[in-house]
Design a protein around this motif. Sequence first.
Motif, PDB file in Angstrom:
ATOM      1  N   ARG A  38       0.227   4.539   1.948  1.00  0.00           N
ATOM      2  CA  ARG A  38       0.543   4.574   3.449  1.00  0.00           C
ATOM      3  C   ARG A  38       1.980   5.305   3.890  1.00  0.00           C
ATOM      4  NH1 ARG A  38       0.025  -1.109   6.097  1.00  0.00           N
ATOM      5  NH2 ARG A  38       0.348   0.297   8.181  1.00  0.00           N
ATOM      6  N   GLU A  53       0.909  -1.090  -0.113  1.00  0.00           N
ATOM      7  CA  GLU A  53       0.016   0.191   0.006  1.00  0.00           C
ATOM      8  C   GLU A  53       0.876   1.311   0.015  1.00  0.00           C
ATOM      9  OE1 GLU A  53      -2.877  -0.272   3.414  1.00  0.00           O
ATOM     10  OE2 GLU A  53      -3.467  -2.332   2.757  1.00  0.00           O
ATOM     11  N   HIS A  67       4.903   5.616   8.349  1.00  0.00           N
ATOM     12  CA  HIS A  67       3.704   5.498   7.681  1.00  0.00           C
ATOM     13  C   HIS A  67       2.161   5.509   8.360  1.00  0.00           C
ATOM     14  CE1 HIS A  67       3.305   1.634   9.797  1.00  0.00           C
ATOM     15  NE2 HIS A  67       4.567   1.456   9.829  1.00  0.00           N
TER      16      HIS A  67
END
Length: 291
Positions: A239, A236, A290
């Motif tokens: 993030r 991802e 993150h």
Amino acid sequence: MPIDPAKALAADPVTTELVWDHRDVQLYHLGIGAGVPATDPLELRYTLERGLRVLPGFATVAGGRPALLDGLYAPGVDVEPSAVSHREQSLTLHRPVPVNGRAVRTSRITAVHDRDEDAVVVLRSEVADGDGPMWSCTAGLLVRGGGGLDGGRGAGRARRPGRGPARTPEREPDLDLTRPVQENLALLYRLCGDHNPLHTDPEHARDAGHDRPPLHALCVYGMALKAAVDTALGGEVERVLGYRARFAGAVFPGETLRVRLWRGDGRLTAAVTAADRGDAPVLADTVVHHA
């Protein structure tokens, strides 16, 4: 004097228009080793237009002209590029990097420090488009033989452009990864805008004290981030909020990169080494912040 701190710090910011599209993003991803195996669904997110994700490290080369070049040719900095080493890099994301974009980068030297016989030039870059800030970068450039400054504004002992050393926890890492460095990776990565012959020309590499061309520092920076995102963050890319590292040593095409990761509260701390050379340090003080 190769560096005039007062002139460098007083100079107007350099503005550069950045334009990129999916082809630039895909080339960057290939340049940091994405696409192996070529049919792996996780790798296809970096290489195909359909569902293309942008690894935040792309911000360091967006527009085809790395921001660190603004520091090499700034007023008050009259040095040979071969005398400059990229020592540190930090990146702060204000929002995810889009696949297609048009933005303006504003760069200026924010500090010049003595480091014995050498000097450290700190370059700060801000990138924004019509919707506001996109990302910020800080680069630390070591200029060999550039020390002995006259004490002008900003001169002093070298300080890190990040937030201080990132100590790795005194326990086994949560993830211990290896990533092969393709033999042709420097040839691919240079097409993202860094054409320094040190990384591709054996003669230039020998003149700099290497027996063969080392990989670009920002290529290694991207490889380590990709390893962290793909494993600890489930791929991802959105993030990632920030990423910083200090370049502690060279890695060469054909070697194996080892990335050890420790999970923390909203951060991953990493140690990146050359597995083939007794885990010689490559990236130090490395942290991924993150969501």
